[in-house]
Design a protein around this motif. Structure first.
Motif, mmCIF file in Angstrom:
data_model
loop_
_atom_site.group_PDB
_atom_site.id
_atom_site.type_symbol
_atom_site.label_atom_id
_atom_site.label_comp_id
_atom_site.label_asym_id
_atom_site.label_seq_id
_atom_site.Cartn_x
_atom_site.Cartn_y
_atom_site.Cartn_z
ATOM 1 N N PHE A 270 0.923 -1.139 -0.041
ATOM 2 C CA PHE A 270 -0.072 0.006 -0.004
ATOM 3 C C PHE A 270 0.845 1.157 -0.014
ATOM 4 O O PHE A 270 0.406 2.127 -0.659
ATOM 5 N N VAL A 271 1.894 1.214 0.620
ATOM 6 C CA VAL A 271 3.034 2.400 0.691
ATOM 7 C C VAL A 271 3.357 2.547 -0.800
ATOM 8 O O VAL A 271 3.476 3.499 -1.356
ATOM 9 N N ARG A 272 3.948 1.414 -1.379
ATOM 10 C CA ARG A 272 4.484 1.533 -2.701
ATOM 11 C C ARG A 272 3.397 2.044 -3.569
ATOM 12 O O ARG A 272 3.851 3.018 -4.606
ATOM 13 N N ARG A 273 2.155 1.650 -3.451
ATOM 14 C CA ARG A 273 1.041 2.287 -4.383
ATOM 15 C C ARG A 273 0.549 3.636 -4.061
ATOM 16 O O ARG A 273 -0.217 4.274 -4.635
ATOM 17 N N GLY A 274 1.158 4.276 -2.696
ATOM 18 C CA GLY A 274 0.883 5.529 -2.331
ATOM 19 C C GLY A 274 -0.534 5.751 -1.809
ATOM 20 O O GLY A 274 -1.238 6.736 -2.010
ATOM 21 N N ALA A 275 -0.883 4.700 -1.166
ATOM 22 C CA ALA A 275 -2.161 4.976 -0.342
ATOM 23 C C ALA A 275 -2.286 5.957 0.577
ATOM 24 O O ALA A 275 -1.272 5.925 1.429
ATOM 25 N N VAL A 276 -3.054 6.862 0.218
ATOM 26 C CA VAL A 276 -3.106 8.161 1.164
ATOM 27 C C VAL A 276 -3.249 7.764 2.687
ATOM 28 O O VAL A 276 -2.691 8.531 3.650
ATOM 29 N N TRP A 277 -4.262 6.884 3.082
ATOM 30 C CA TRP A 277 -4.101 6.380 4.547
ATOM 31 C C TRP A 277 -3.083 5.901 5.110
ATOM 32 O O TRP A 277 -2.989 5.659 6.228
ATOM 33 N N MET A 278 -2.306 5.439 4.260
ATOM 34 C CA MET A 278 -0.782 5.149 4.768
ATOM 35 C C MET A 278 0.078 6.280 5.547
ATOM 36 O O MET A 278 0.957 5.869 6.327
ATOM 37 N N GLN A 279 -0.282 7.391 5.080
ATOM 38 C CA GLN A 279 0.607 8.409 5.472
ATOM 39 C C GLN A 279 0.663 8.559 6.961
ATOM 40 O O GLN A 279 1.542 8.670 7.621
ATOM 41 N N PRO A 280 -0.832 8.900 7.550
ATOM 42 C CA PRO A 280 -0.847 8.956 8.895
ATOM 43 C C PRO A 280 -0.536 7.656 9.602
ATOM 44 O O PRO A 280 0.213 7.815 10.768
ATOM 45 N N VAL A 281 -0.378 6.421 9.205
ATOM 46 C CA VAL A 281 0.014 5.435 9.590
ATOM 47 C C VAL A 281 1.451 5.408 9.728
ATOM 48 O O VAL A 281 1.910 4.909 10.866
ATOM 49 N N SER A 282 2.229 5.998 8.666
ATOM 50 C CA SER A 282 3.643 5.911 8.801
ATOM 51 C C SER A 282 3.989 7.229 9.852
ATOM 52 O O SER A 282 4.989 6.900 10.610
ATOM 53 N N ILE A 283 3.288 8.061 10.003
ATOM 54 C CA ILE A 283 3.855 9.132 10.882
ATOM 55 C C ILE A 283 3.516 8.410 12.156
ATOM 56 O O ILE A 283 4.553 8.703 13.168
ATOM 57 N N VAL A 284 2.539 7.961 12.507
ATOM 58 C CA VAL A 284 2.009 7.393 14.130
ATOM 59 C C VAL A 284 3.216 6.361 14.136
ATOM 60 O O VAL A 284 3.604 6.293 15.521
ATOM 61 N N LEU A 285 3.266 5.404 13.430
ATOM 62 C CA LEU A 285 4.409 4.237 13.647
ATOM 63 C C LEU A 285 5.798 5.135 13.771
ATOM 64 O O LEU A 285 6.285 4.519 14.918
ATOM 65 N N SER A 286 6.155 5.941 13.166
ATOM 66 C CA SER A 286 7.604 6.522 13.431
ATOM 67 C C SER A 286 7.645 7.123 14.781
ATOM 68 O O SER A 286 8.638 6.878 15.508
ATOM 69 N N VAL A 287 6.664 7.806 15.408
ATOM 70 C CA VAL A 287 6.473 8.417 16.509
ATOM 71 C C VAL A 287 6.533 7.480 17.549
ATOM 72 O O VAL A 287 7.483 7.385 18.648
ATOM 73 N N ILE A 288 5.715 6.390 17.344
ATOM 74 C CA ILE A 288 5.931 5.323 18.628
ATOM 75 C C ILE A 288 7.260 4.651 18.556
ATOM 76 O O ILE A 288 7.730 4.305 19.655
ATOM 77 N N MET A 289 7.844 4.342 17.306
ATOM 78 C CA MET A 289 8.976 3.647 17.252
ATOM 79 C C MET A 289 10.160 4.709 17.991
ATOM 80 O O MET A 289 11.149 4.233 18.477
ATOM 81 N N LEU A 290 10.078 6.051 17.558
ATOM 82 C CA LEU A 290 11.025 6.950 18.122
ATOM 83 C C LEU A 290 10.993 6.948 19.773
ATOM 84 O O LEU A 290 11.978 6.722 20.424
ATOM 85 N N GLY A 291 9.677 6.994 20.245
ATOM 86 C CA GLY A 291 9.378 6.702 21.696
ATOM 87 C C GLY A 291 10.047 5.438 22.488
ATOM 88 O O GLY A 291 10.588 5.276 23.324
ATOM 89 N N ASN A 292 9.800 4.383 21.378
ATOM 90 C CA ASN A 292 10.437 3.057 21.952
ATOM 91 C C ASN A 292 11.795 2.914 22.118
ATOM 92 O O ASN A 292 12.451 2.623 23.087
ATOM 93 N N GLY A 293 12.428 3.551 21.068
ATOM 94 C CA GLY A 293 13.954 3.567 20.949
ATOM 95 C C GLY A 293 14.607 4.316 22.029
ATOM 96 O O GLY A 293 15.567 3.957 22.762
ATOM 97 N N PHE A 294 14.031 5.453 22.315
ATOM 98 C CA PHE A 294 14.709 6.478 23.162
ATOM 99 C C PHE A 294 14.193 6.003 24.586
ATOM 100 O O PHE A 294 14.958 5.947 25.761
ATOM 101 N N LEU A 295 13.110 5.316 24.935
ATOM 102 C CA LEU A 295 12.827 4.874 26.201
ATOM 103 C C LEU A 295 13.817 3.705 26.543
ATOM 104 O O LEU A 295 14.169 3.528 27.715
ATOM 105 N N HIS A 296 14.339 3.019 25.532
ATOM 106 C CA HIS A 296 15.160 1.774 25.808
ATOM 107 C C HIS A 296 16.617 2.652 26.354
ATOM 108 O O HIS A 296 17.112 2.176 27.252
#
Length: 161
Positions: free
Chosen positions: A90-116
């Motif tokens: 879906f990312v490769r096809r440019g699905a618009v709904w994947m943009q907020p998913v990407s942003i939320v996932l990025s923020v969660i993973m940033l938090g995860n990494g920094f918390l460790h």
């Protein structure tokens, strides 16, 4: 060739590059999360996590943090990584709904990494998962940046279409 045709060709190139960058950074974060899961599993993350949650529950009445059984925890994370890799289509096809998913996932993973990393500093020794945290933070930062860039390129292309 008219200026609008030149602009259109330029936007097409920019869109293709932004799409490719977004796709590769999505895959990169998914694989980085897989590496992080391996790091946590190899270093017995649950022997750190479960006692921490139990201790917090004694001090704070309602703590929305679960304890885990090893099989359920590892199986759930493997499914999550496979699911993320499956969403690459879906990312490769440019699905618009994947943009907020990407942003939320990025923020969660940033938090995860920094918390460790912060957790390791706090307890004075490496907590399970800290070794892969810099990779996770880098991958999350790159995905966040590529998603924002992709959104900007898409808006610009629509504006001049």
């Amino acid at each position: 060739m008219s200026p609008s045709e030149t602009r259109s060709g330029t936007f097409r190139d920019q869109r293709a590059k932004a799409m490719q960058r977004w796709t590769w950074t999505w895959v990169g974060l998914s694989l980085s999360l897989g590496l992080h899961v391996i790091d946590e599993a190899a270093n017995d993350f649950l022997s750190f996590w479960n006692p921490l949650v139990r201790s917090l529950r004694q001090d704070i009445r309602f703590v929305p943090m679960p304890t885990f059984d090893y099989g359920v925890w590892l199986g759930g994370l493997i499914v999550a990584v496979v699911l993320l890799l499956g969403l690459t289509h879906f990312v490769r096809r440019g699905a618009v709904w994947m943009q907020p998913v990407s942003i939320v996932l990025s923020v969660i993973m940033l938090g995860n990494g920094f918390l460790h990393i912060l957790g390791s500093i706090y307890v004075g020794e490496p907590v399970p998962g800290v070794y892969s945290s810099p990779v996770l933070i880098l991958a999350a930062t790159l995905l966040l940046a590529s998603t924002v860039k992709h959104r900007a390129v898409e808006r610009e292309a629509v504006r001049y279409a």
